[in-house]
Design an enzyme around this catalytic site. Structure first.
Site, mmCIF file in Angstrom:
data_model
loop_
_atom_site.group_PDB
_atom_site.id
_atom_site.type_symbol
_atom_site.label_atom_id
_atom_site.label_comp_id
_atom_site.label_asym_id
_atom_site.label_seq_id
_atom_site.Cartn_x
_atom_site.Cartn_y
_atom_site.Cartn_z
ATOM 1 C CG ASP A 17 3.675 5.845 -9.419
ATOM 2 O OD1 ASP A 17 2.960 4.894 -9.041
ATOM 3 O OD2 ASP A 17 3.434 6.498 -10.452
ATOM 4 C CG HIS A 34 2.165 -2.938 -3.994
ATOM 5 N ND1 HIS A 34 2.383 -1.672 -4.499
ATOM 6 C CD2 HIS A 34 0.965 -3.327 -4.510
ATOM 7 C CE1 HIS A 34 1.363 -1.325 -5.277
ATOM 8 N NE2 HIS A 34 0.494 -2.319 -5.301
ATOM 9 C CG LEU A 128 15.473 9.411 8.358
ATOM 10 C CD1 LEU A 128 15.856 10.602 7.475
ATOM 11 C CD2 LEU A 128 15.529 8.138 7.512
#
Ligand code: IPE
Ligand code: IPE
Ligand code: MG
Length: 240
Positions: A17, A34, A128
């Site tokens: 955020d 973004h 991962l």
């Protein structure tokens, strides 16, 4: 009493955020924040690989984010398409397996195809697991799991419901980080975060760096995870 020292978290979840505020402080359009957020994610993926973290689950677009201005929503859809085109190959080379979690129904056919292709192309990678929650909401997840369970006619138990959640392939997060200073879950992993250690960072997501991640991992290491037991029980290993 000995100081607590947990092993590093196996599964880290992040509410990424603060992109909008990062951009607004620079008098840039929100979408610029973004874009920087994608760079931050690339950085954090590398760090997680280096730290030996097995699973990283990130919140990229919530069920409620559709209610943002049209321009921002379409910009975010474009950004996902661009990231799919550019980032899957380098991620695959780092041994990252990609999974997208969330409701795909409202996404364009192009995006749906891109998500499936990225998952297929990285399916055998083991370094991962990166779960990207896109058009995800914790309430959506519980409802879709409950629906599946009802369809099978199985007995409703916690483990049966867990096995139908969108995260059934990777289990619950150990450490849940939220950047950007807000102290709420905003409908992220509501069921799965039941016993996650929470860490709130004031850093806006585009600025989140190695020191921020290590601060969260260090804080996690010092937490006593009691899961409802007493400290004394944990020390003697004598539960129940
Ligand atoms: C998080 O950043 C990314 C998304 C919700 C898509 P925000 O866009 O919420 O950034 P702030 O909270 O407005 O700064
Ligand atoms: C949560 O952030 C969703 C993502 C980071 C993708 P929001 O910015 O949407 O959350 P609120 O609105 O501040 O609760
Ligand atoms: Mg926000």
């Amino acid at each position: 009493m000995a100081a607590v020292s947990n092993a590093p978290p196996r599964h880290v979840a992040i509410v990424m955020d603060g992109n909008g505020r990062w951009a607004q402080r620079r008098h840039l359009p929100r979408i610029a924040g973004h874009k920087k957020g994608v760079d931050a994610l690339k950085r954090v993926v590398k760090l997680c690989v280096a730290r030996g973290i097995g699973v990283l689950t990130v919140f990229a677009f919530s069920s409620e984010n559709w209610n943002r201005p049209e321009e921002e929503v379409s910009g975010l859809m474009e950004l996902l398409a661009l990231a799919l085109a550019r980032e899957v190959k380098p991620l695959a080379e780092e041994g990252v397996r990609l999974r997208f979690i969330g409701d795909r129904n409202n996404l364009s056919q192009r995006l749906k195809d891109g998500l499936s292709q990225a998952e297929q192309a990285t399916a055998s990678n083991e370094r991962l697991l990166l779960n990207v929650c896109f058009n995800y909401g914790g309430r959506w997840d519980v409802v879709q799991a409950a629906r599946q369970l009802a369809d099978t006619g199985q007995e409703i138990t916690e483990s049966a419901l867990s096995s139908m959640l969108a995260t059934a392939h990777c289990g619950d997060p150990d450490l849940l980080i939220r950047t950007g200073g807000e102290m709420r879950l905003s409908n992220f992993l509501l069921w799965q975060a039941a016993y996650a250690e929470l860490f709130f960072s004031a850093t806006l997501w585009p600025d989140f760096d190695e020191a921020d991640l290590d601060a969260a991992i260090q804080a996690f290491g010092a937490r006593e995870r009691r899961f409802g037991l007493t400290s004394a029980q944990l020390l003697t290993g004598a539960a129940g």
